[in-house]
Design a protein around this motif. Structure first.
Motif, PDB file in Angstrom:
ATOM      1  N   SER A  32     -12.041   8.106   7.920  1.00 54.55           N
ATOM      2  CA  SER A  32     -12.433   7.697   6.582  1.00 54.55           C
ATOM      3  C   SER A  32     -11.258   7.238   5.740  1.00 54.55           C
ATOM      4  O   SER A  32     -11.408   6.965   4.573  1.00 54.55           O
ATOM      5  CB  SER A  32     -13.128   8.861   5.862  1.00 54.55           C
ATOM      6  N   ALA A  33     -10.092   7.155   6.334  1.00 56.93           N
ATOM      7  CA  ALA A  33      -8.906   6.789   5.559  1.00 56.93           C
ATOM      8  C   ALA A  33      -8.304   5.495   6.067  1.00 56.93           C
ATOM      9  O   ALA A  33      -7.820   5.421   7.176  1.00 56.93           O
ATOM     10  CB  ALA A  33      -7.867   7.900   5.628  1.00 56.93           C
ATOM     11  N   GLY A  34      -8.339   4.459   5.218  1.00 59.45           N
ATOM     12  CA  GLY A  34      -7.712   3.192   5.571  1.00 59.45           C
ATOM     13  C   GLY A  34      -8.371   2.480   6.723  1.00 59.45           C
ATOM     14  O   GLY A  34      -7.737   1.683   7.414  1.00 59.45           O
ATOM     15  N   ASP A  35      -9.677   2.736   6.948  1.00 63.78           N
ATOM     16  CA  ASP A  35     -10.348   2.109   8.082  1.00 63.78           C
ATOM     17  C   ASP A  35     -11.068   0.826   7.699  1.00 63.78           C
ATOM     18  O   ASP A  35     -11.785   0.231   8.500  1.00 63.78           O
ATOM     19  CB  ASP A  35     -11.342   3.088   8.722  1.00 63.78           C
ATOM     20  N   ALA A 119       1.231  -3.268   5.266  1.00 61.98           N
ATOM     21  CA  ALA A 119       1.602  -3.266   6.692  1.00 61.98           C
ATOM     22  C   ALA A 119       1.135  -1.988   7.371  1.00 61.98           C
ATOM     23  O   ALA A 119       0.791  -1.985   8.560  1.00 61.98           O
ATOM     24  CB  ALA A 119       3.105  -3.426   6.833  1.00 61.98           C
ATOM     25  N   LYS A 120       1.090  -0.906   6.633  1.00 55.70           N
ATOM     26  CA  LYS A 120       0.694   0.389   7.189  1.00 55.70           C
ATOM     27  C   LYS A 120      -0.821   0.530   7.297  1.00 55.70           C
ATOM     28  O   LYS A 120      -1.335   1.272   8.138  1.00 55.70           O
ATOM     29  CB  LYS A 120       1.263   1.511   6.309  1.00 55.70           C
ATOM     30  N   LYS A 137      -1.215 -10.846   6.010  1.00 53.36           N
ATOM     31  CA  LYS A 137      -2.561 -11.194   6.473  1.00 53.36           C
ATOM     32  C   LYS A 137      -3.661 -10.486   5.693  1.00 53.36           C
ATOM     33  O   LYS A 137      -4.780 -10.995   5.619  1.00 53.36           O
ATOM     34  CB  LYS A 137      -2.688 -10.882   7.959  1.00 53.36           C
ATOM     35  N   ASN A 138      -3.379  -9.317   5.162  1.00 47.79           N
ATOM     36  CA  ASN A 138      -4.399  -8.564   4.433  1.00 47.79           C
ATOM     37  C   ASN A 138      -4.078  -8.430   2.941  1.00 47.79           C
ATOM     38  O   ASN A 138      -4.489  -7.477   2.289  1.00 47.79           O
ATOM     39  CB  ASN A 138      -4.572  -7.163   5.043  1.00 47.79           C
ATOM     40  N   VAL A 139      -3.354  -9.427   2.408  1.00 46.28           N
ATOM     41  CA  VAL A 139      -2.968  -9.401   0.995  1.00 46.28           C
ATOM     42  C   VAL A 139      -3.375 -10.697   0.307  1.00 46.28           C
ATOM     43  O   VAL A 139      -3.152 -11.787   0.835  1.00 46.28           O
ATOM     44  CB  VAL A 139      -1.447  -9.190   0.833  1.00 46.28           C
ATOM     45  N   ALA A 140      -3.971 -10.554  -0.872  1.00 47.52           N
ATOM     46  CA  ALA A 140      -4.267 -11.700  -1.731  1.00 47.52           C
ATOM     47  C   ALA A 140      -3.223 -11.735  -2.846  1.00 47.52           C
ATOM     48  O   ALA A 140      -3.109 -10.785  -3.620  1.00 47.52           O
ATOM     49  CB  ALA A 140      -5.663 -11.583  -2.324  1.00 47.52           C
ATOM     50  N   ASP A 141      -2.439 -12.804  -2.883  1.00 46.44           N
ATOM     51  CA  ASP A 141      -1.445 -12.997  -3.939  1.00 46.44           C
ATOM     52  C   ASP A 141      -2.134 -13.752  -5.081  1.00 46.44           C
ATOM     53  O   ASP A 141      -2.371 -14.960  -4.983  1.00 46.44           O
ATOM     54  CB  ASP A 141      -0.263 -13.801  -3.414  1.00 46.44           C
TER      55      ASP A 141
END
Length: 349
Positions: A32-35, A119-120, A137-141
């Motif tokens: 349930s964490a960061g999935d 990244a983590k 890849k998983n960041v919106a600037d």
């Protein structure tokens, strides 16, 4: 008193998150964490915190809209005075472990922390407002053409001044705020090349309080008014409340920033002195990112830039004295069209 209150809120929020993390198992390997599954949107505020009637409050409005429209909960956490990047990393990790997705750092100061934590937690979408350097890849600037709205603010100031003398107050002397100044000066000079412009930065670093000290904003504004300016544009976050207060006391115009400051309840007694505000749609950026993750299942990533063309920046027209000024509105319409069709190239520095 406000700073003490903010620290207390942050401490309580951190403690509450720690309890939640413990209940979930407390590690990124927990199911349930960061999935990538979302219990709601996480928001970590910039310097000045919630209640600035400007930048941070615009982000909070986006969180509220997401809660209402998307039927999810949200967690927003205040900054602490003198905090480090490590503190920001810890805050973002707590949000990720607690199941929030997306998680948004409100302000460029979050860039190093967002890069590290994203990244983590690759299955969590992160957002960073006012910074386009993370590019993971998983960041919106989430960034904006602040100079475009500021150009229009400069046109409005040059049309509204009775002394051909206006001012600009930036919170901190950094490239982001230089964009506001550059656009404002260019816009004003497009109306009157000989207009006199006062320009001042409150501090060299954010840690010195440039974005969080209304007294600094008030003192700087008093100085510019004493020098002869009768329209003052600020890009100073919470410090801008002091700018607006001083302008109202001296019966000159203030131009707000980020949120429509004419409509902010905390500034209601000064509203008749707020000509307009240079808006950037931080609320929409926060909401759209949340919607892309929670409802659409297609998270936004990469550089997403708000402009006049896409409605990401604009000028507020709540004040009738601004809206009903035909000459001013005609000049703004011409300037906006020029920016949109490319015949006007706005300086960003």
């Amino acid at each position: 008193m406000r700073r003490v209150s903010r620290i207390a809120v942050a401490s309580v929020a951190t403690a509450a998150l720690a309890v939640t993390v413990s209940a979930c198992g407390g590690s990124s390997s927990s199911s349930s964490a960061g999935d990538g599954k979302s219990k709601g949107i996480g928001l970590a505020y910039d310097v000045g915190g919630k209640g600035d009637q400007s930048f941070n409050d615009a982000a909070f409005s986006g969180l509220q809209k997401a809660e209402k429209d998307l039927g999810v909960s949200g967690r927003d956490i205040e900054p602490q005075d003198g905090e480090s990047t490590a503190d920001k990393v810890q805050r973002l990790e707590q949000l990720a472990k607690s199941g929030y997705n997306p998680i948004i750092g409100v302000g460029f100061v979050y860039a190093p922390a967002v890069k590290q934590v994203a990244a983590k937690y690759p299955k969590v979408t992160f957002g960073i407002i006012d910074d386009d350097t993370v590019q993971a890849k998983n960041v919106a600037d989430l960034v904006f053409h602040e100079e475009q709205a500021s150009y229009l603010a400069g046109v409005a100031a040059a049309k509204a001044t009775k002394k051909n003398h206006i001012g600009f107050i930036g919170g901190v002397d950094i490239p982001l705020i230089h964009k506001f100044e550059a656009g404002y000066i260019q816009g004003a000079k497009s109306v009157n090349p000989k207009i006199k412009i006062e320009s001042q930065y409150l501090t060299q670093t954010a840690e010195e309080g440039g974005f969080s000290s209304p007294d600094k904003g008030e003192n700087a504004t008093n100085g510019q008014i004493d020098a002869g300016a009768d329209v003052i544009y600020h890009a100073a976050g919470l410090s801008g409340q002091g700018v607006i207060k001083a302008a109202a006391e001296h019966k000159v115009w203030a131009i707000g920033v980020d949120s429509d400051q004419y409509e902010q309840s905390a500034l209601a007694k000064y509203k008749d002195s707020i000509l307009t505000s240079a808006l950037k749609n931080v609320q929409g950026a926060v909401y759209d990112l949340a919607k892309s993750v929670i409802k659409d299942g297609k998270p936004q990533t990469g550089v997403i830039r708000g402009s006049l063309d896409n409605g990401g920046v604009s000028l507020a027209d709540s004040n009738p004295a601004f809206k009903d000024n035909a000459d001013l509105q005609a000049a703004l319409k011409k300037a906006e069209q020029g920016i949109k069709d490319g015949s006007i190239k706005v300086n960003a520095s």
